[in-house]
Design an enzyme around this catalytic site. Structure first.
Site, PDB file in Angstrom:
ATOM      1  N   LYS A   1     -37.216 -41.696  33.361  1.00 47.06           N
ATOM      2  CA  LYS A   1     -35.765 -41.479  33.278  1.00 47.06           C
ATOM      3  C   LYS A   1     -35.093 -42.391  32.259  1.00 47.06           C
ATOM      4  O   LYS A   1     -34.156 -41.968  31.582  1.00 47.06           O
ATOM      5  CB  LYS A   1     -35.111 -41.656  34.645  1.00 47.06           C
ATOM      6  CG  LYS A   1     -35.081 -43.075  35.189  1.00 47.06           C
ATOM      7  CD  LYS A   1     -34.366 -43.126  36.516  1.00 47.06           C
ATOM      8  CE  LYS A   1     -34.367 -44.540  37.086  1.00 47.06           C
ATOM      9  NZ  LYS A   1     -33.565 -45.478  36.298  1.00 47.06           N
ATOM     10  N   THR A   2     -35.561 -43.637  32.130  1.00 42.66           N
ATOM     11  CA  THR A   2     -34.947 -44.543  31.150  1.00 42.66           C
ATOM     12  C   THR A   2     -35.146 -44.011  29.737  1.00 42.66           C
ATOM     13  O   THR A   2     -34.241 -44.052  28.900  1.00 42.66           O
ATOM     14  CB  THR A   2     -35.546 -45.960  31.268  1.00 42.66           C
ATOM     15  OG1 THR A   2     -35.376 -46.431  32.606  1.00 42.66           O
ATOM     16  CG2 THR A   2     -34.854 -46.909  30.303  1.00 42.66           C
TER      17      THR A   2
ATOM     18  N   GLN B   1     -35.018 -41.963  46.668  1.00 39.13           N
ATOM     19  CA  GLN B   1     -35.070 -43.425  46.525  1.00 39.13           C
ATOM     20  C   GLN B   1     -33.735 -44.076  46.882  1.00 39.13           C
ATOM     21  O   GLN B   1     -33.452 -45.199  46.456  1.00 39.13           O
ATOM     22  CB  GLN B   1     -35.472 -43.810  45.097  1.00 39.13           C
ATOM     23  CG  GLN B   1     -36.875 -43.371  44.718  1.00 39.13           C
ATOM     24  CD  GLN B   1     -37.314 -43.915  43.378  1.00 39.13           C
ATOM     25  OE1 GLN B   1     -37.589 -45.102  43.218  1.00 39.13           O
ATOM     26  NE2 GLN B   1     -37.391 -43.035  42.384  1.00 39.13           N
TER      27      GLN B   1
ATOM     28  N   ASP C   1     -26.704 -44.236  35.640  1.00 42.98           N
ATOM     29  CA  ASP C   1     -28.075 -44.363  36.125  1.00 42.98           C
ATOM     30  C   ASP C   1     -28.057 -44.717  37.613  1.00 42.98           C
ATOM     31  O   ASP C   1     -27.078 -45.278  38.119  1.00 42.98           O
ATOM     32  CB  ASP C   1     -28.783 -45.463  35.326  1.00 42.98           C
ATOM     33  CG  ASP C   1     -30.286 -45.451  35.538  1.00 42.98           C
ATOM     34  OD1 ASP C   1     -30.804 -44.480  36.115  1.00 42.98           O
ATOM     35  OD2 ASP C   1     -30.946 -46.424  35.116  1.00 42.98           O
ATOM     36  N   GLU C   2     -29.142 -44.415  38.320  1.00 44.70           N
ATOM     37  CA  GLU C   2     -29.298 -44.733  39.751  1.00 44.70           C
ATOM     38  C   GLU C   2     -28.095 -44.242  40.563  1.00 44.70           C
ATOM     39  O   GLU C   2     -27.545 -44.955  41.407  1.00 44.70           O
ATOM     40  CB  GLU C   2     -29.479 -46.253  39.943  1.00 44.70           C
ATOM     41  CG  GLU C   2     -30.635 -46.855  39.173  1.00 44.70           C
ATOM     42  CD  GLU C   2     -32.002 -46.492  39.753  1.00 44.70           C
ATOM     43  OE1 GLU C   2     -32.052 -45.671  40.677  1.00 44.70           O
ATOM     44  OE2 GLU C   2     -33.011 -47.014  39.248  1.00 44.70           O
TER      45      GLU C   2
ATOM     46  N   ARG D   1     -44.746 -47.576  44.060  1.00 44.53           N
ATOM     47  CA  ARG D   1     -44.878 -48.758  43.193  1.00 44.53           C
ATOM     48  C   ARG D   1     -46.322 -48.888  42.709  1.00 44.53           C
ATOM     49  O   ARG D   1     -46.593 -49.598  41.741  1.00 44.53           O
ATOM     50  CB  ARG D   1     -44.491 -50.051  43.926  1.00 44.53           C
ATOM     51  CG  ARG D   1     -43.069 -50.161  44.449  1.00 44.53           C
ATOM     52  CD  ARG D   1     -42.027 -49.792  43.442  1.00 44.53           C
ATOM     53  NE  ARG D   1     -41.635 -48.397  43.600  1.00 44.53           N
ATOM     54  CZ  ARG D   1     -40.967 -47.707  42.683  1.00 44.53           C
ATOM     55  NH1 ARG D   1     -40.648 -48.260  41.527  1.00 44.53           N
ATOM     56  NH2 ARG D   1     -40.635 -46.450  42.901  1.00 44.53           N
TER      57      ARG D   1
END
Length: 759
Positions: A31-32, A249, A218-219, A615
């Site tokens: 996504k970044t 998330q 973002d987020e 993770r």
């Protein structure tokens, strides 16, 4: 701009620049990269001016990383583009226009410690005991109200009939008044006051709507109601808003994040274009299968399924140990084995846990095994006493109205200004509705002070006057150095260091560390002065803003160390090998979620499990124990329901598992059974009626409730299904019983039929 390296959904997300866009970005889906490429596409291909772009992230680290990657992507300068956190974005807006809602533009920003001090002062002024009202609890309630944009007046009206909350409303009201008098804002206010500015001043809102033609957040799953409203006010007119996030998330509901913001995005904007990024570039397919399988049990989510071209992979290892000591030793043995056999670095490993208290047993094991480790979430640099003291001096130099900072430093280092003198000055300031500093300036005219006290106060004022004058000619780093010396703060530490060196009592290093920390503050100031990324004048006020908005979590990682952290802290990180420890009911999921009987609470815990699993890049170990000592108590542990939600073809069990300690086979009281069976349709009257029907009315000798109330650890009982057993622990009405043939079970005294054989 070459977009060939992106997959099809990523290209769609980049090129869809007009109108509202919702990018559902699964863990590890790039996504970044999509966000930064999208910004570059707007500038290079769509010829959008950088000044017309606003990109909002949640951490300074993410903002800096995004800016660096954008600069590598685009040909033109990005100097005028805003890539900020919510808070730093709002600071920039407020510095320009907060005076339009009656605040001083040189306001200071209070951190958590400053907040606590001010709330205590307000409670003292209102004669409210901190024994009856927990300061942290009051701050949490105020923060929650601000997140929901509830003003002190509305809060008061809402809780007028609740005696306790009515008191909190009084504290909230006075707290806001004192903040304004101190020309200060807390972190919640940075957003709340920006919204207030937008709502009360149409010209300001119009200016920023015209300026930010393209907005990216973002987020988005982690936004609160206040953050949602801030974005909505800016974007509702042109609707060129792109939000990126993953509802799976969303793990910060406890601190105000509202998952509905992302789930209901289509209701807020018209003709929303949705892009799903489901290809994961981080983990093996086996690990993703485990994550997908668990999260599919949630109902409050948007459908998506992570996949990877890293087919197969090592199975997820599940291991049940006897206790937390064995659990720690197991983690160490696996780390040692993988370092030796696979030549892994210690940096490859992370140990994740639900509660910070779990770290102690893992630390002990790592120390015994002489394995280096780093704990995320230790004391942050800017929270150390010596740093906070120096920052307080700098704050008063900029803003003498800051009562909290004045009180912190007026007698630090000790200069003979006692508590009684400070209280007198504080009372006088409150009476005159002035700042404490203003009253200190007039100390000579204060008949309440002794001649000695006046001299001491005047000495402090003389120091501050010199420092305030020096700020006009010194750089920030020079001013910090001068402040340390002029105030005597550095000499006081050096004297204590030297004294303790002679005493050989072990405190020499403590004082030397504090001196080194102050020197590090000067280094930070020098970096600030030499940075090309700082916008505007590099003065003391800008430096303090950067300090207030900094996060120590963004610091550098230690080399060659195993990483220990909570699952919440792990979000956004990735490691080749991950251990998730303590996968037990009432620990993970956490007890408050289990006891709440709330689907919402359990679903957030499950999302946290999804975050923890994703993770891991290559290998994942999950552990639980049969008995755990935590918070000073030893309890029989039940394997977490999340372990049973893992797909069988993705896991491998290590060692012997006690089936009686699994979630589905464990015996729970009738309340749990009815909750599970009738959760979607039951009401409390139904539950109460049916539960009461199971109570014992003396139908068996020794089984009446009076005798049962005497049951304790060591008592012998007989259960018709499980046979004879020994009570090993009692917690309220809940018993943990070891049955000879059926293992460990949990029973409830009030609702379970059994015979008491001996007390």
């Amino acid at each position: 701009m070459d977009l060939n390296s992106l997959n099809a959904p990523q290209r769609d997300a980049v090129m869809r620049t007009e109108g509202p866009v919702l990018i559902l970005a699964g863990a590890g889906s790039g996504k970044t990269r999509v966000l930064t490429t999208r910004i570059g596409y707007l500038i290079d291909e769509k010829k959008v001016l950088p000044a017309n772009i606003l990109a909002i992230t949640f951490t300074n680290k993410a903002a800096n990383e995004m800016r660096e990657r954008v600069e590598e992507t685009v040909e033109s300068s990005t100097k005028d583009m805003w890539i900020n956190t919510f808070h730093s974005c709002c600071v920039k807006i407020l510095r320009r226009d907060i005076n339009k809602i009656g605040y001083n533009r040189s306001f200071v920003i209070y951190d958590a410690t400053d907040q606590a001090t001010l709330v205590k002062d307000c409670m003292k002024e209102l004669d409210i005991s901190d024994k009856l009202f927990d300061v942290k609890g009051v701050i949490s309630q105020i923060s929650s109200a601000k997140d929901k944009l509830i003003s002190p007046r509305r809060f008061k009206e809402q809780y007028r009939s609740d005696v306790r909350m009515d008191k909190v409303a009084d504290i909230y009201t006075l707290y806001q008044d004192r903040l304004k008098r101190n020309s200060a804002l807390d972190f919640d206010d940075l957003i709340v006051k920006t919204i207030e500015l937008f709502r009360k001043n149409e010209d300001v809102l119009k200016y920023y709507r015209n300026k930010f033609r393209y907005i990216m957040v973002d987020e988005y799953q982690d936004t609160s109601h206040a953050q949602y409203e801030f974005v909505r006010l800016l974007a509702c007119e042109h609707q060129n808003i792109c939000v990126v996030g993953d509802d799976d998330q969303s793990i910060y509901g406890w601190r105000g994040a509202d998952i509905k913001n992302i789930l209901e995005f289509e209701k807020d904007y018209e003709n929303v274009h949705i892009v799903k990024l489901e290809q994961n570039y981080r983990s093996t397919q086996v690990i993703l299968d485990a994550a997908n399988h668990i999260i599919s049990n949630n109902t409050e989510r948007k459908s998506k399924k992570l996949w990877s071209d890293k087919e197969g992979g090592k199975l997820v290892k599940i291991c049940q140990l006897d206790n937390e000591i064995d659990e720690g030793d197991f983690v160490c043995s696996k780390i040692d084995e993988l370092v030796r056999k696979e030549k892994r670095s210690l940096n490859d490993f992370a140990v994740l846990y639900r509660a910070n208290a779990q770290a102690r047993a893992i630390e002990d094991a790592l120390n015994r095994a002489m394995i280096s480790y780093n704990i995320y979430g230790g004391t942050k640099f800017y929270e150390r006493k010596e740093i906070k003291d120096l920052i307080a001096y700098l704050r008063v130099i900029v803003n003498p109205q800051d009562d909290i900072s004045v009180k912190r430093i007026i007698n630090v280092p000790a200069r003979g200004i006692g508590l009684k003198t400070i209280e007198k000055m504080e009372d006088r300031a409150s009476l005159k509705q002035e700042s404490i500093y203003s009253v200190l300036l007039d100390a000579e005219d204060n008949s309440d002070l002794s001649t000695r006290a006046k001299a001491k106060v005047n000495g402090f004022i003389d120091i501050m006057s010199i420092l305030r004058s020096s700020a006009e000619v010194y750089s920030v780093s020079e001013l910090i150095d001068y402040t340390m010396k002029l105030t005597g703060y550095l000499k006081d530490l050096e004297d204590n260091r030297d004294k303790n060196e002679k005493l050989s009592n072990g405190k020499y290093d403590e004082y030397q560390d504090r001196i080194d920390n102050l020197k590090e503050l000067i280094s930070i100031a020098l970096e600030f002065e030499n940075s090309e990324e700082i916008e505007g004048e590099k003065n003391l006020q800008t430096f303090l803003e950067n300090v207030a908005l900094s996060s120590d979590a963004d610091g550098e990682e230690s080399e060659s160390r195993v990483s220990l952290m909570t699952m919440h802290t792990s979000k956004g990180l990735e490691f080749p090998v991950v251990f998730i420890v303590g996968m037990e009911e009432n620990l993970f999921p956490i007890s408050r979620a289990v006891k709440s009987m709330s689907d919402t609470a359990i679903e957030e815990e499950r999302r946290l499990c999804y975050v923890a699993i994703t993770r891991a890049e290559e290998e994942l170990f999950i552990t639980n124990v049969r008995n755990r000592t935590l918070y000073g108590k030893r309890n029989v542990a039940i394997q977490s329901r999340f372990i049973e939600e893992l797909p069988e073809n993705s896991i491998e069990t290590i060692g012997v598992v006690d089936e009686g300690l699994s979630y589905s086979r464990a015996t729970y009281n009738v309340l749990d059974k009815y909750t599970k069976k009738y959760k979607k349709s039951m009401n409390m009257d139904f539950l109460s009626k049916n539960v009461k029907a199971t109570k014992i009315e003396g139908n068996k000798e020794g089984s009446d409730l009076t005798l049962k109330d005497s049951v304790k650890a060591g008592s012998k009982i007989y259960h018709s299904k499980f046979g004879k057993g020994t009570v090993v622990a009692r917690n309220g009405n809940d018993l943990t019983v070891a049955f000879a043939n059926k293992g460990i079970k949990r029973l409830n005294i009030e609702y379970t039929v059994f015979e008491v054989l001996s007390i």
